[in-house]
Enzyme design. Structure first.
Site, short mmCIF file in Angstrom:
data_model
loop_
_atom_site.label_atom_id
_atom_site.label_comp_id
_atom_site.label_asym_id
_atom_site.label_seq_id
_atom_site.Cartn_x
_atom_site.Cartn_y
_atom_site.Cartn_z
N ILE A 1 34.76 19.69 32.26
CA ILE A 1 35.79 18.90 31.58
C ILE A 1 35.12 17.88 30.66
O ILE A 1 33.93 17.61 30.80
CB ILE A 1 36.69 18.15 32.60
CG1 ILE A 1 35.86 17.19 33.48
CG2 ILE A 1 37.48 19.13 33.45
CD1 ILE A 1 36.71 16.23 34.31
N THR A 2 35.90 17.34 29.74
CA THR A 2 35.44 16.20 28.94
C THR A 2 36.38 15.02 29.17
O THR A 2 37.58 15.20 29.40
CB THR A 2 35.43 16.51 27.43
OG1 THR A 2 36.74 16.96 27.05
CG2 THR A 2 34.41 17.54 27.06
N GLN B 1 25.39 13.06 22.58
CA GLN B 1 26.53 13.09 21.66
C GLN B 1 27.29 11.77 21.73
O GLN B 1 27.58 11.29 22.83
CB GLN B 1 27.46 14.26 22.01
CG GLN B 1 28.80 14.28 21.28
CD GLN B 1 28.66 14.33 19.76
OE1 GLN B 1 27.75 14.96 19.23
NE2 GLN B 1 29.55 13.65 19.06
N TYR C 1 29.41 13.26 29.78
CA TYR C 1 29.29 14.73 29.64
C TYR C 1 27.83 15.12 29.39
O TYR C 1 27.30 16.06 30.00
CB TYR C 1 30.18 15.16 28.48
CG TYR C 1 30.29 16.64 28.23
CD1 TYR C 1 31.23 17.42 28.89
CD2 TYR C 1 29.48 17.26 27.28
CE1 TYR C 1 31.35 18.78 28.63
CE2 TYR C 1 29.59 18.62 27.01
CZ TYR C 1 30.53 19.37 27.69
OH TYR C 1 30.65 20.72 27.42
N ASP D 1 35.96 12.05 26.81
CA ASP D 1 35.15 11.41 25.78
C ASP D 1 35.62 9.99 25.48
O ASP D 1 36.83 9.74 25.35
CB ASP D 1 35.21 12.21 24.48
CG ASP D 1 34.54 13.58 24.58
OD1 ASP D 1 33.96 13.90 25.64
OD2 ASP D 1 34.59 14.33 23.58
N ARG E 1 39.88 30.97 31.53
CA ARG E 1 40.20 30.43 30.19
C ARG E 1 38.91 30.19 29.42
O ARG E 1 37.84 30.02 30.00
CB ARG E 1 40.94 29.10 30.33
CG ARG E 1 42.35 29.27 30.86
CD ARG E 1 42.92 27.95 31.31
NE ARG E 1 42.92 26.96 30.26
CZ ARG E 1 43.10 25.65 30.45
NH1 ARG E 1 43.31 25.18 31.66
NH2 ARG E 1 43.09 24.81 29.44
N GLY E 2 39.04 30.13 28.10
CA GLY E 2 37.95 29.71 27.23
C GLY E 2 36.68 30.54 27.40
O GLY E 2 36.74 31.78 27.56
N ILE F 1 32.08 25.72 20.28
CA ILE F 1 32.72 27.04 20.37
C ILE F 1 34.23 26.85 20.18
O ILE F 1 34.79 25.83 20.62
CB ILE F 1 32.42 27.68 21.76
CG1 ILE F 1 30.91 27.66 22.08
CG2 ILE F 1 32.99 29.10 21.84
CD1 ILE F 1 30.01 28.39 21.10
N1 CAA Z 1 28.31 9.05 15.10
C1 CAA Z 1 28.36 7.76 14.74
N2 CAA Z 1 29.51 7.06 14.72
C2 CAA Z 1 30.63 7.72 15.08
C3 CAA Z 1 30.62 9.06 15.49
C4 CAA Z 1 29.39 9.74 15.48
N3 CAA Z 1 29.30 11.03 15.84
N4 CAA Z 1 31.87 9.41 15.81
C5 CAA Z 1 32.65 8.34 15.62
N5 CAA Z 1 31.89 7.31 15.17
C6 CAA Z 1 32.34 5.97 14.82
C7 CAA Z 1 33.59 6.01 13.94
O1 CAA Z 1 33.25 6.13 12.59
C8 CAA Z 1 34.23 4.67 14.27
O2 CAA Z 1 33.53 3.68 13.56
P1 CAA Z 1 34.29 2.35 13.06
O3 CAA Z 1 34.74 1.63 14.31
O4 CAA Z 1 33.23 1.59 12.30
O5 CAA Z 1 35.41 2.82 12.23
C9 CAA Z 1 33.91 4.56 15.74
O6 CAA Z 1 32.74 5.32 16.01
C10 CAA Z 1 35.00 5.22 16.58
O7 CAA Z 1 35.55 4.23 17.23
P2 CAA Z 1 37.02 4.38 17.79
O8 CAA Z 1 37.33 3.13 18.47
O9 CAA Z 1 37.96 4.87 16.73
O10 CAA Z 1 36.81 5.56 18.83
P3 CAA Z 1 37.86 6.11 19.82
O11 CAA Z 1 37.88 5.27 21.04
O12 CAA Z 1 39.16 6.37 19.15
O13 CAA Z 1 37.16 7.48 20.19
C11 CAA Z 1 36.30 9.67 19.83
C12 CAA Z 1 37.16 8.56 19.29
C13 CAA Z 1 36.68 10.00 21.27
C14 CAA Z 1 34.86 9.28 19.79
C15 CAA Z 1 36.60 10.86 18.91
O14 CAA Z 1 36.05 10.56 17.66
C16 CAA Z 1 36.00 12.16 19.37
O15 CAA Z 1 36.62 12.88 20.15
N6 CAA Z 1 34.81 12.52 18.88
C17 CAA Z 1 34.19 13.81 19.21
C18 CAA Z 1 33.24 13.70 20.35
C19 CAA Z 1 32.71 15.06 20.60
O16 CAA Z 1 32.00 15.65 19.79
N7 CAA Z 1 33.01 15.65 21.76
C20 CAA Z 1 32.64 16.99 22.05
C21 CAA Z 1 33.82 17.70 22.62
S1 CAA Z 1 33.55 19.47 22.73
C22 CAA Z 1 32.46 19.66 23.94
O17 CAA Z 1 32.08 18.76 24.63
C23 CAA Z 1 31.95 21.05 24.16
C24 CAA Z 1 30.51 21.14 23.98
O18 CAA Z 1 29.79 21.27 24.96
C25 CAA Z 1 29.94 21.14 22.64
#
Ligand code: CAA
Length: 240
Positions: free
Chosen positions: A85-86, A141, A147, A88, A12-13, A180
């Site tokens: 896996i993630t 991140q 991760y 997050d 996959r992927g 990706i």
């Molecule tokens: N930088 C700074 N602040 C951030 C931020 C960032 N990148 N992302 C979120 N925040 C802040 C939000 O604005 C929010 O702030 P407030 O509380 O002031 O509103 C807070 O952080 C988020 O708090 P939550 O309690 O709402 O967070 P949550 O428990 O619901 O978690 C999350 C949400 C899991 C972080 C979700 O936003 C998410 O999935 N983010 C993406 C993370 C990411 O990029 N993962 C990569 C996956 S792909 C991969 O891993 C493949 C690869 O190799 C590239």
């Protein structure tokens, strides 16, 4: 003679694209998967690539699975540690379980995948080890302490293995994909994903095939002097 390649998470992927690219390059490919029998069967039906089911976090299962692959296809020349896996969560919300699952699969899983094939590569004086790291291992991140730790760890693994394997004709390199267009990235909430894409100068997500081409190059016989490197493919998001 056709090289034998093992790709973990290879049905996959990004892993599926890597399996196909290595097959196109003339390799005999074995792809592992953790749980999704249906997708694995569909992948084999589409490509003819044999799939094997085991949990990379389990050393015994990995060693037994690798022995089976070698008895089916022959000694493994190329190993691509791709399975990951993630789980997050912002650090203050990250549970020990979320930490452990990611470490077990993404980091210990890399050890478990490479360790059983390493002695054979040393004996035969040839090997290609490629570990799929991530831009997030290079830059860190938000919500990925677990991760990012594993993906930074991958870079330490290949830099160390490169020094140990060089005299035995083995190379070890990492590929660091950016974001990706895979199920893993599509699982990020849409609003957050849009913010991420806005930070990528290329203005888009990468394609799995763009990562597979990096792996196929590193896996080729011609890439013998590239050792301990990381190839970044991230649309200029970060210069690691
Ligand atoms: N930088 C700074 N602040 C951030 C931020 C960032 N990148 N992302 C979120 N925040 C802040 C939000 O604005 C929010 O702030 P407030 O509380 O002031 O509103 C807070 O952080 C988020 O708090 P939550 O309690 O709402 O967070 P949550 O428990 O619901 O978690 C999350 C949400 C899991 C972080 C979700 O936003 C998410 O999935 N983010 C993406 C993370 C990411 O990029 N993962 C990569 C996956 S792909 C991969 O891993 C493949 C690869 O190799 C590239």
């Amino acid at each position: 003679m056709a090289r034998v390649a093992l790709v973990t998470g290879g049905s996959r992927g990004i892993g599926a694209a890597i399996s196909k690219a290595l097959q196109e390059q003339g390799c005999k490919v074995a792809a592992t998967y953790a749980g999704n029998d249906e997708k694995a069967a569909a992948f084999t039906a589409e490509t003819g690539i044999k799939t094997y089911k085991w949990d990379v976090a389990d050393y015994q299962a990995s060693a037994e699975g690798i022995a089976k692959v070698e008895s089916d296809l022959g000694p493994i020349d190329i190993v691509v540690a791709n399975a990951g896996i993630t789980r997050d969560a912002p650090f203050h919300k990250m549970s020990p379980q979320q930490w452990k699952e990611v470490i077990d699969t993404n980091l210990t899983g890399v050890f478990n995948t490479i360790h059983p094939v390493w002695p054979g590569m040393r004996d035969r004086k040839f090997g290609r080890v490629i570990v799929i790291s991530s831009v997030n291992g290079q830059k860190g991140q938000f919500a990925q302490v677990n991760y990012a730790a594993t993906k930074a760890g991958d870079i330490g693994i290949v830099r160390s293995l490169a020094q140990e394997g060089a005299r035995a004709g083995i190379t070890a390199n990492a590929v660091c994909p950016g974001y990706i267009a895979t199920e893993m990235v599509m699982a990020v909430p849409e609003k957050v994903r849009e913010q991420i894409i806005a930070q990528i100068p290329a203005g888009r997500l990468g394609e799995a095939e763009e990562i597979a081409r990096c792996v196929a190059f590193l896996a080729s016989d011609d890439a013998g002097f590239i050792n301990g490197s990381t190839i970044s493919a991230n649309g200029a998001q970060f210069f690691g």
